[in-house]
Design a protein around this motif. Structure first.
Motif, PDB file in Angstrom:
ATOM      1  N   TYR A 199    -145.083  13.386  48.051  1.00 35.22           N
ATOM      2  CA  TYR A 199    -145.149  12.505  49.400  1.00 35.22           C
ATOM      3  C   TYR A 199    -144.646  11.136  49.330  1.00 35.22           C
ATOM      4  CZ  TYR A 199    -147.181  10.884  53.400  1.00 35.22           C
ATOM      5  OH  TYR A 199    -147.368   9.948  54.683  1.00 35.22           O
ATOM      6  N   VAL A 200    -145.249  10.485  48.104  1.00 32.32           N
ATOM      7  CA  VAL A 200    -144.851   8.970  47.970  1.00 32.32           C
ATOM      8  C   VAL A 200    -143.375   9.017  47.909  1.00 32.32           C
ATOM      9  CG1 VAL A 200    -145.052   6.968  46.632  1.00 32.32           C
ATOM     10  CG2 VAL A 200    -147.183   8.271  46.982  1.00 32.32           C
ATOM     11  N   GLN A 201    -142.726   9.707  47.226  1.00 32.46           N
ATOM     12  CA  GLN A 201    -141.343   9.738  46.945  1.00 32.46           C
ATOM     13  C   GLN A 201    -140.463   9.970  48.174  1.00 32.46           C
ATOM     14  OE1 GLN A 201    -141.503  12.088  43.258  1.00 32.46           O
ATOM     15  NE2 GLN A 201    -141.462  10.414  41.751  1.00 32.46           N
ATOM     16  N   ASN A 202    -141.005  11.090  48.715  1.00 31.37           N
ATOM     17  CA  ASN A 202    -140.138  11.521  50.087  1.00 31.37           C
ATOM     18  C   ASN A 202    -140.505  10.701  51.212  1.00 31.37           C
ATOM     19  OD1 ASN A 202    -138.655  14.066  49.333  1.00 31.37           O
ATOM     20  ND2 ASN A 202    -140.582  14.536  48.478  1.00 31.37           N
ATOM     21  N   ASN A 203    -141.701   9.875  50.921  1.00 35.11           N
ATOM     22  CA  ASN A 203    -142.047   8.949  52.248  1.00 35.11           C
ATOM     23  C   ASN A 203    -142.244   7.415  51.815  1.00 35.11           C
ATOM     24  OD1 ASN A 203    -142.496  11.387  54.470  1.00 35.11           O
ATOM     25  ND2 ASN A 203    -143.441  11.790  52.552  1.00 35.11           N
ATOM     26  N   SER A 204    -141.191   6.950  51.131  1.00 32.66           N
ATOM     27  CA  SER A 204    -141.536   5.740  50.431  1.00 32.66           C
ATOM     28  C   SER A 204    -141.970   4.541  51.416  1.00 32.66           C
ATOM     29  CB  SER A 204    -140.435   5.392  49.483  1.00 32.66           C
ATOM     30  OG  SER A 204    -139.274   5.427  50.013  1.00 32.66           O
ATOM     31  N   VAL A 205    -140.816   4.651  52.520  1.00 35.70           N
ATOM     32  CA  VAL A 205    -140.809   3.957  53.723  1.00 35.70           C
ATOM     33  C   VAL A 205    -141.627   4.702  54.983  1.00 35.70           C
ATOM     34  CG1 VAL A 205    -139.579   2.584  55.361  1.00 35.70           C
ATOM     35  CG2 VAL A 205    -138.877   2.556  53.058  1.00 35.70           C
ATOM     36  N   ALA A 206    -142.765   4.417  54.990  1.00 36.93           N
ATOM     37  CA  ALA A 206    -143.514   5.302  56.387  1.00 36.93           C
ATOM     38  C   ALA A 206    -142.992   4.790  57.513  1.00 36.93           C
ATOM     39  CB  ALA A 206    -145.140   4.873  55.792  1.00 36.93           C
ATOM     40  N   LEU A 207    -143.100   6.051  58.169  1.00 34.19           N
ATOM     41  CA  LEU A 207    -142.740   5.930  59.540  1.00 34.19           C
ATOM     42  C   LEU A 207    -144.232   6.442  60.430  1.00 34.19           C
ATOM     43  CD1 LEU A 207    -139.163   7.623  59.441  1.00 34.19           C
ATOM     44  CD2 LEU A 207    -139.800   5.228  59.295  1.00 34.19           C
ATOM     45  N   ALA A 208    -144.144   5.806  61.643  1.00 32.96           N
ATOM     46  CA  ALA A 208    -145.303   6.363  62.662  1.00 32.96           C
ATOM     47  C   ALA A 208    -145.264   7.919  62.484  1.00 32.96           C
ATOM     48  CB  ALA A 208    -144.942   5.824  64.086  1.00 32.96           C
ATOM     49  N   GLY A 209    -146.512   8.412  62.619  1.00 30.16           N
ATOM     50  CA  GLY A 209    -146.887   9.867  62.227  1.00 30.16           C
ATOM     51  C   GLY A 209    -146.958  10.290  60.987  1.00 30.16           C
ATOM     52  N   ASP A 210    -146.462   9.529  60.079  1.00 31.74           N
ATOM     53  CA  ASP A 210    -146.676  10.003  58.479  1.00 31.74           C
ATOM     54  C   ASP A 210    -148.101  10.342  58.177  1.00 31.74           C
ATOM     55  OD1 ASP A 210    -144.062  10.204  58.300  1.00 31.74           O
ATOM     56  OD2 ASP A 210    -143.981   8.454  57.025  1.00 31.74           O
ATOM     57  N   PHE A 211    -149.116   9.599  58.687  1.00 34.93           N
ATOM     58  CA  PHE A 211    -150.564   9.364  58.150  1.00 34.93           C
ATOM     59  C   PHE A 211    -151.508   9.846  59.279  1.00 34.93           C
ATOM     60  CE2 PHE A 211    -148.482   5.525  56.382  1.00 34.93           C
ATOM     61  CZ  PHE A 211    -148.379   5.967  54.896  1.00 34.93           C
ATOM     62  N   GLY A 256    -135.635  -9.583  69.542  1.00 38.85           N
ATOM     63  CA  GLY A 256    -135.673 -10.609  68.729  1.00 38.85           C
ATOM     64  C   GLY A 256    -137.055 -10.974  67.941  1.00 38.85           C
ATOM     65  N   GLY A 257    -137.833  -9.839  68.015  1.00 35.86           N
ATOM     66  CA  GLY A 257    -139.105 -10.323  67.592  1.00 35.86           C
ATOM     67  C   GLY A 257    -139.089  -9.584  66.012  1.00 35.86           C
ATOM     68  N   SER A 258    -140.094  -9.945  65.076  1.00 34.87           N
ATOM     69  CA  SER A 258    -139.972  -9.717  63.634  1.00 34.87           C
ATOM     70  C   SER A 258    -140.301  -8.308  63.355  1.00 34.87           C
ATOM     71  CB  SER A 258    -141.040 -10.343  63.095  1.00 34.87           C
ATOM     72  OG  SER A 258    -140.712 -11.858  62.761  1.00 34.87           O
ATOM     73  N   ASP A 259    -139.502  -7.470  62.432  1.00 32.85           N
ATOM     74  CA  ASP A 259    -139.875  -6.291  62.155  1.00 32.85           C
ATOM     75  C   ASP A 259    -141.075  -6.041  61.278  1.00 32.85           C
ATOM     76  OD1 ASP A 259    -137.249  -5.678  63.309  1.00 32.85           O
ATOM     77  OD2 ASP A 259    -136.358  -5.696  61.590  1.00 32.85           O
ATOM     78  N   LYS A 260    -141.506  -4.734  61.316  1.00 33.86           N
ATOM     79  CA  LYS A 260    -142.532  -4.399  60.636  1.00 33.86           C
ATOM     80  C   LYS A 260    -142.403  -3.375  59.554  1.00 33.86           C
ATOM     81  CE  LYS A 260    -145.686  -5.150  64.564  1.00 33.86           C
ATOM     82  NZ  LYS A 260    -146.415  -4.322  65.540  1.00 33.86           N
ATOM     83  N   LEU A 261    -142.970  -3.591  58.318  1.00 34.78           N
ATOM     84  CA  LEU A 261    -142.533  -2.567  57.223  1.00 34.78           C
ATOM     85  C   LEU A 261    -143.638  -1.988  56.569  1.00 34.78           C
ATOM     86  CD1 LEU A 261    -140.412  -1.544  55.133  1.00 34.78           C
ATOM     87  CD2 LEU A 261    -140.807  -3.785  53.619  1.00 34.78           C
ATOM     88  N   VAL A 262    -143.713  -0.554  56.429  1.00 28.08           N
ATOM     89  CA  VAL A 262    -144.909  -0.034  55.878  1.00 28.08           C
ATOM     90  C   VAL A 262    -144.454   0.696  54.667  1.00 28.08           C
ATOM     91  CG1 VAL A 262    -146.635   1.595  55.966  1.00 28.08           C
ATOM     92  CG2 VAL A 262    -146.132   0.259  57.938  1.00 28.08           C
ATOM     93  N   VAL A 263    -144.961   0.483  53.370  1.00 23.68           N
ATOM     94  CA  VAL A 263    -144.156   1.018  52.107  1.00 23.68           C
ATOM     95  C   VAL A 263    -145.432   1.911  51.420  1.00 23.68           C
ATOM     96  CG1 VAL A 263    -142.363  -0.506  52.026  1.00 23.68           C
ATOM     97  CG2 VAL A 263    -144.660  -0.995  50.938  1.00 23.68           C
ATOM     98  N   SER A 264    -145.277   2.732  50.634  1.00 21.37           N
ATOM     99  CA  SER A 264    -146.047   3.697  49.634  1.00 21.37           C
ATOM    100  C   SER A 264    -145.393   3.622  48.334  1.00 21.37           C
ATOM    101  CB  SER A 264    -145.975   5.211  50.260  1.00 21.37           C
ATOM    102  OG  SER A 264    -146.678   5.389  51.221  1.00 21.37           O
ATOM    103  N   LEU A 265    -146.234   3.613  47.326  1.00 19.93           N
ATOM    104  CA  LEU A 265    -146.291   3.407  45.975  1.00 19.93           C
ATOM    105  C   LEU A 265    -147.429   3.717  45.262  1.00 19.93           C
ATOM    106  CD1 LEU A 265    -146.843  -0.170  44.941  1.00 19.93           C
ATOM    107  CD2 LEU A 265    -146.292   0.071  47.241  1.00 19.93           C
ATOM    108  N   LEU A 266    -147.439   3.734  43.795  1.00 18.41           N
ATOM    109  CA  LEU A 266    -148.425   4.072  42.986  1.00 18.41           C
ATOM    110  C   LEU A 266    -148.793   2.834  42.539  1.00 18.41           C
ATOM    111  CD1 LEU A 266    -150.422   6.328  41.624  1.00 18.41           C
ATOM    112  CD2 LEU A 266    -148.813   6.094  39.730  1.00 18.41           C
TER     113      LEU A 266
END
Length: 298
Positions: A103-115, A129-139
């Protein structure tokens, strides 16, 4: 000596004394005042110029110090994105760690609906022009806030980090990925910390591989978050990150003569005010763990 001579001598003494105590003429006073004003104006101009230069130097120094700090921290944290070591890591085994690794390796950058327990949590390409949002997975042994979520010391678990900007603050919220996936009940609440103040913009692009069955793990293109879902469906995974941060000075009295213009990654150019000093910091980082995973999946 006769009286006439005595009077003459006394008159000469009076004239001599008057000459010794005579003041400046009006013309001399005007010249002196004019020179004084010119010199005073020059001194004031030098002091003002020195003050402006000093404020600008302080602003540049402050922004560069903040930039070096945040780029170093983000580099260290992003470098671990997608990491899941089944061989040497001391992993908490209260869940199926083989399935978790996939799961972590295939979804390292998480998207809406992953959880399942937070369906809206995911990486976002913010418009206007707004700031982006980043969600990541790791051990990891802890999340970006240092929170261990109740796991024993030195054991690792599925960490989810959410990076985003509120106002002018770059923040991070850390989660237990197992709780987000519905595999575990939440016992420790997520924590949000401020990583840096005076952040004007935070932008992210993602280097994606070609189809993993034939890929060498190299980024063939850089895309925004709104393109990731379709690429993931085509078995193209994120193997590198490119991010840019625009920071501004704390001082609002820099008074630059020319407004600065900046364009971060794919964003349109923006003209900033002259009362602050702005600087952009950017970096491209290959995700070693994801590159190795993609190569091994061929």
């Amino acid at each position: 000596m006769n009286l006439h001579s005595a009077n003459g001598f006394q008159g000469n003494n009076i004239v001599a004394k008057n000459k010794k105590h005579a003041g400046f003429s009006l013309v001399e006073l005007m010249i002196t005042l004019t020179l004084g004003l010119i010199i005073s104006g020059a001194i004031i101009q030098v002091l003002v110029s020195s003050s402006v230069t000093n404020k600008l130097n302080q602003a540049v120094s402050q922004v560069q110090e903040s930039g070096r700090f945040i780029m170093s921290r983000l580099s260290k944290e992003f470098y671990e994105v997608g990491r899941y070591d089944l061989i040497t890591a001391n992993i908490d085994t209260s869940v199926d760690i083989v399935a978790e690794a996939a799961y972590v390796q295939n979804n390292s950058v998480a998207l809406a609906g992953d959880f399942i327990n937070n369906a809206t949590l995911g990486t976002v390409q913010t418009g206007s022009g707004g700031s982006d949002k980043l969600v990541v997975s790791l051990l990891g042994t802890s999340d970006c806030t240092g929170n261990r979520h109740g796991y024993p010391v030195d054991t690792e678990f599925h960490v989810v980090n959410h990076y985003f900007v509120v106002g002018s603050e770059l923040k991070c919220t850390g989660y237990d990925g197992r709780v987000l996936r519905g595999l575990k009940s939440q016992t420790v609440s997520p924590i949000t910390v401020t990583l840096l103040d005076n952040v004007e913009s935070f932008q992210i692009q993602f280097g994606v591989s070609d189809e993993i069955m034939t890929s060498q793990g190299q980024a063939i293109s850089y895309v925004t978050a709104d393109q990731l879902a379709n690429l993931r469906a085509s078995n193209q995974l994120v193997v590198s990150l490119r991010w840019a941060l625009m920071l501004k000075s704390y001082q609002n009295e820099v008074r630059q003569t020319t407004a600065q213009k900046f364009a971060l990654l794919n964003e349109a150019e923006k003209t900033m005010d002259t009362a602050h000093y702005y600087q952009v910091f950017s970096k491209t980082l290959a995700l070693r763990n994801m590159k190795n995973f993609v190569r091994s999946s061929r």
